[in-house]
Design a protein around this motif. Structure first.
Motif, PDB file in Angstrom:
ATOM      1  N   GLU A 101     -29.312 -23.560  40.551  1.00  0.00           N
ATOM      2  CA  GLU A 101     -28.442 -22.774  39.673  1.00  0.00           C
ATOM      3  C   GLU A 101     -29.232 -22.154  38.525  1.00  0.00           C
ATOM      4  O   GLU A 101     -28.949 -21.023  38.107  1.00  0.00           O
ATOM      5  N   THR A 102     -30.240 -22.866  38.036  1.00  0.00           N
ATOM      6  CA  THR A 102     -31.090 -22.328  36.966  1.00  0.00           C
ATOM      7  C   THR A 102     -31.894 -21.129  37.472  1.00  0.00           C
ATOM      8  O   THR A 102     -32.009 -20.108  36.786  1.00  0.00           O
ATOM      9  N   ILE A 103     -32.431 -21.241  38.670  1.00  0.00           N
ATOM     10  CA  ILE A 103     -33.195 -20.138  39.267  1.00  0.00           C
ATOM     11  C   ILE A 103     -32.310 -18.910  39.441  1.00  0.00           C
ATOM     12  O   ILE A 103     -32.703 -17.787  39.085  1.00  0.00           O
ATOM     13  N   LEU A 104     -31.110 -19.110  39.963  1.00  0.00           N
ATOM     14  CA  LEU A 104     -30.195 -17.982  40.162  1.00  0.00           C
ATOM     15  C   LEU A 104     -29.798 -17.355  38.831  1.00  0.00           C
ATOM     16  O   LEU A 104     -29.717 -16.125  38.714  1.00  0.00           O
TER      17      LEU A 104
ATOM     18  N   ALA B 293     -31.611 -17.314  36.131  1.00  0.00           N
ATOM     19  CA  ALA B 293     -32.780 -16.582  35.627  1.00  0.00           C
ATOM     20  C   ALA B 293     -32.873 -15.208  36.290  1.00  0.00           C
ATOM     21  O   ALA B 293     -33.161 -14.204  35.624  1.00  0.00           O
ATOM     22  N   LYS B 294     -32.621 -15.168  37.595  1.00  0.00           N
ATOM     23  CA  LYS B 294     -32.660 -13.887  38.304  1.00  0.00           C
ATOM     24  C   LYS B 294     -31.568 -12.951  37.789  1.00  0.00           C
ATOM     25  O   LYS B 294     -31.803 -11.755  37.578  1.00  0.00           O
ATOM     26  N   ASP B 295     -30.372 -13.497  37.557  1.00  0.00           N
ATOM     27  CA  ASP B 295     -29.275 -12.694  36.998  1.00  0.00           C
ATOM     28  C   ASP B 295     -29.613 -12.199  35.597  1.00  0.00           C
ATOM     29  O   ASP B 295     -29.333 -11.048  35.254  1.00  0.00           O
ATOM     30  N   ALA B 296     -30.219 -13.065  34.783  1.00  0.00           N
ATOM     31  CA  ALA B 296     -30.582 -12.695  33.410  1.00  0.00           C
ATOM     32  C   ALA B 296     -31.627 -11.579  33.400  1.00  0.00           C
ATOM     33  O   ALA B 296     -31.594 -10.700  32.528  1.00  0.00           O
ATOM     34  N   ALA B 297     -32.510 -11.590  34.366  1.00  0.00           N
ATOM     35  CA  ALA B 297     -33.542 -10.550  34.445  1.00  0.00           C
ATOM     36  C   ALA B 297     -32.906  -9.179  34.686  1.00  0.00           C
ATOM     37  O   ALA B 297     -33.396  -8.168  34.198  1.00  0.00           O
TER      38      ALA B 297
ATOM     39  N   ASP C 115     -25.928 -17.728  30.632  1.00  0.00           N
ATOM     40  CA  ASP C 115     -25.838 -18.621  31.801  1.00  0.00           C
ATOM     41  C   ASP C 115     -27.159 -19.352  32.038  1.00  0.00           C
ATOM     42  O   ASP C 115     -27.164 -20.518  32.435  1.00  0.00           O
ATOM     43  N   LEU C 116     -28.264 -18.685  31.788  1.00  0.00           N
ATOM     44  CA  LEU C 116     -29.570 -19.311  31.954  1.00  0.00           C
ATOM     45  C   LEU C 116     -29.718 -20.511  31.015  1.00  0.00           C
ATOM     46  O   LEU C 116     -30.179 -21.578  31.436  1.00  0.00           O
ATOM     47  N   ILE C 117     -29.313 -20.348  29.765  1.00  0.00           N
ATOM     48  CA  ILE C 117     -29.390 -21.452  28.801  1.00  0.00           C
ATOM     49  C   ILE C 117     -28.476 -22.593  29.244  1.00  0.00           C
ATOM     50  O   ILE C 117     -28.867 -23.767  29.232  1.00  0.00           O
ATOM     51  N   TYR C 118     -27.261 -22.253  29.673  1.00  0.00           N
ATOM     52  CA  TYR C 118     -26.289 -23.252  30.127  1.00  0.00           C
ATOM     53  C   TYR C 118     -26.837 -24.040  31.318  1.00  0.00           C
ATOM     54  O   TYR C 118     -26.784 -25.276  31.345  1.00  0.00           O
ATOM     55  N   GLU C 119     -27.361 -23.328  32.301  1.00  0.00           N
ATOM     56  CA  GLU C 119     -27.868 -23.987  33.510  1.00  0.00           C
ATOM     57  C   GLU C 119     -29.135 -24.783  33.229  1.00  0.00           C
ATOM     58  O   GLU C 119     -29.356 -25.853  33.811  1.00  0.00           O
ATOM     59  N   THR C 120     -29.988 -24.290  32.341  1.00  0.00           N
ATOM     60  CA  THR C 120     -31.188 -25.041  31.969  1.00  0.00           C
ATOM     61  C   THR C 120     -30.800 -26.339  31.275  1.00  0.00           C
ATOM     62  O   THR C 120     -31.409 -27.381  31.516  1.00  0.00           O
TER      63      THR C 120
END
Length: 114
Positions: A48-51, A53-57, A64-69
């Motif tokens: 979920e963190t990888i996905l 990160a891709k969405d954030a890019a 979402d990246l912060i939440y998943e991390t």
């Protein structure tokens, strides 16, 4: 960095590992289900963190990246706790790799002379 947050979280995780009821504590329920369930959660959160990160890019939004991390770190801390370790060991390894403790000590000496 707020290492005091990690310290407090480590204390909470240890308390819930030892004393909490699995019906009322998510952490206790993970420990009761065992290592494989904890590892499954670490794997899910990693994906979920990888996905995220891709969405954030693409979007430029890192919420979402912060939440998943945070989820990934949390479940990693539960994994460490289950195996008798905690964040301190990881922080010490990072400090060793980057010689942080040596730099901190030198910086504090240099500041005291000014």
């Amino acid at each position: 960095m707020k290492s005091d947050v990690l310290k407090q979280l480590t204390e909470i995780l240890e308390a819930r590992k030892k004393h909490a009821d699995a019906d009322s504590s998510y952490v206790a329920s993970l420990h009761k289900k065992g290592l494989n369930k904890i590892l499954e959660k670490v794997g899910e959160e990693c994906t979920e963190t990888i996905l995220a990160a891709k969405d954030a890019a693409v979007s430029g939004n890192t919420d979402d990246l912060i939440y998943e991390t945070a989820d990934l770190w949390f479940h990693s801390l539960v994994m460490l706790s289950h195996l008798g370790e905690n964040a301190d060991a990881v922080l010490q390894e990072l400090a060793r790799r980057f010689d942080i403790s040596g730099h901190d000590e030198k910086a504090s000496r240099n500041q005291s002379h000014h």
